[in-house]
Design an enzyme around this catalytic site. Sequence first.
Site, PDB file in Angstrom:
ATOM      1  N   GLN A  90     -44.864  51.133  60.294  1.00 26.14           N
ATOM      2  CA  GLN A  90     -45.604  49.865  60.400  1.00 26.14           C
ATOM      3  C   GLN A  90     -45.978  49.349  59.009  1.00 26.14           C
ATOM      4  O   GLN A  90     -46.580  50.077  58.217  1.00 26.14           O
ATOM      5  CB  GLN A  90     -46.870  50.102  61.258  1.00 26.14           C
TER       6      GLN A  90
ATOM      7  N   ASP B 112     -35.965  48.809  62.954  1.00 26.79           N
ATOM      8  CA  ASP B 112     -36.458  47.536  62.425  1.00 26.79           C
ATOM      9  C   ASP B 112     -35.338  46.779  61.711  1.00 26.79           C
ATOM     10  O   ASP B 112     -35.471  45.588  61.423  1.00 26.79           O
ATOM     11  CB  ASP B 112     -37.587  47.796  61.402  1.00 26.79           C
TER      12      ASP B 112
ATOM     13  N   LYS C  55     -46.861  48.724  71.030  1.00 25.24           N
ATOM     14  CA  LYS C  55     -45.493  49.257  70.965  1.00 25.24           C
ATOM     15  C   LYS C  55     -45.410  50.566  71.753  1.00 25.24           C
ATOM     16  O   LYS C  55     -44.482  50.778  72.536  1.00 25.24           O
ATOM     17  CB  LYS C  55     -45.084  49.499  69.506  1.00 25.24           C
TER      18      LYS C  55
END
Length: 297
Positions: free
Chosen positions: A98, A121, A54
């Site tokens: 994460q 997200d 990422k």
Amino acid sequence: MSAMILDGKAFAARLRGEIAGHVAKLKETHGLTPGLAVVLVGEDPASQVYVRSKGKMTVEVGMASFEHRLDVDASEVELLALIQKLNADPQVHGILVQLPLPPQMNADLVINAIDPAKDVDGFHISNVGLLGTGQKSMVPCTPLGCLMMLRDHLGDLSGMNAVVVGRSNIVGKPMAQLLLGDSCTVTIAHSRTRDLAEVCRRADILVAAVGRPQMIPGDWVKPGATVIDVGINRIDEGAGKSRLVGDVEFDSAAQVAGAITPVPGGVGPMTIACLLANTVTASCRAHGLPEPVGLTA
Ligand code: NDP
């Protein structure tokens, strides 16, 4: 094999190219560099790989990447304090924590501490509610990537029968909402669904998000259907070897489907590209600028 292979790797590369163009323009015209902060707690090897790639792709498209690592023993209070700092940081437009988190942390509480406008997200309860009511939101990356591939291949989805196998909060449910938003007739199947084979056979669009290797065989696929395989499963091949497969039995499904995503190289690459897309969208919204077309649902 008759199905067209939907190449997510190539699509994602194209999308990242477009994102890089938007980022360059934002810098040049508005002096704005979209920034993405990724928070990793602990040393889970798979999470480390995701976070590294990422970060790398964030920098490649010209955005600012901020990486924060906390010890596996860090307290929830420590993580919440970091999130507050990132919420207040004007250089940070997107925040991703994460998952999974270590057991001393409550993932729902942590995700809901993120400023919804920076929740790239799309997991914050406000964004879930906005998506569910058809309002402008941050859309979860994996379903967004699936939707982009479907629209790219099929054009107008309205009136199509869509079956989503899996009802998780991160894939199945938001995928179903997005398909409903595009006026599909949507069925959500799960582990208690009766006669799953028959349900799948009705699908013009079949999205598999289960996490069970090759559980959907070709004879569950309607001839000509578009199959999106979200599953990522590692199977043992013996002699110390393994390989990745999806939730769909690719070889048999590809004989019947009109189009199908491979695993790897299908949905997976689209997920990170959509994370970058969401960060650009968030940065434009934060500055009251028009959002680039084609980066969100
Ligand atoms: P979850 O485990 O959270 O959800 C799985 C879903 O599948 C559940 O709703 C479950 O039903 C359903 N299910 C389980 N067994 C069956 C069965 N036999 N028949 C029908 N439905 C079943 O998984 P996720 O949604 O997080 O992930 C799904 C897959 O997608 C995984 O392989 C994951 O690795 C992959 N993934 C890939 C991403 C990418 O970037 N390509 C991103 C995220 C996930 P129930 O609710 O009844 O238990």
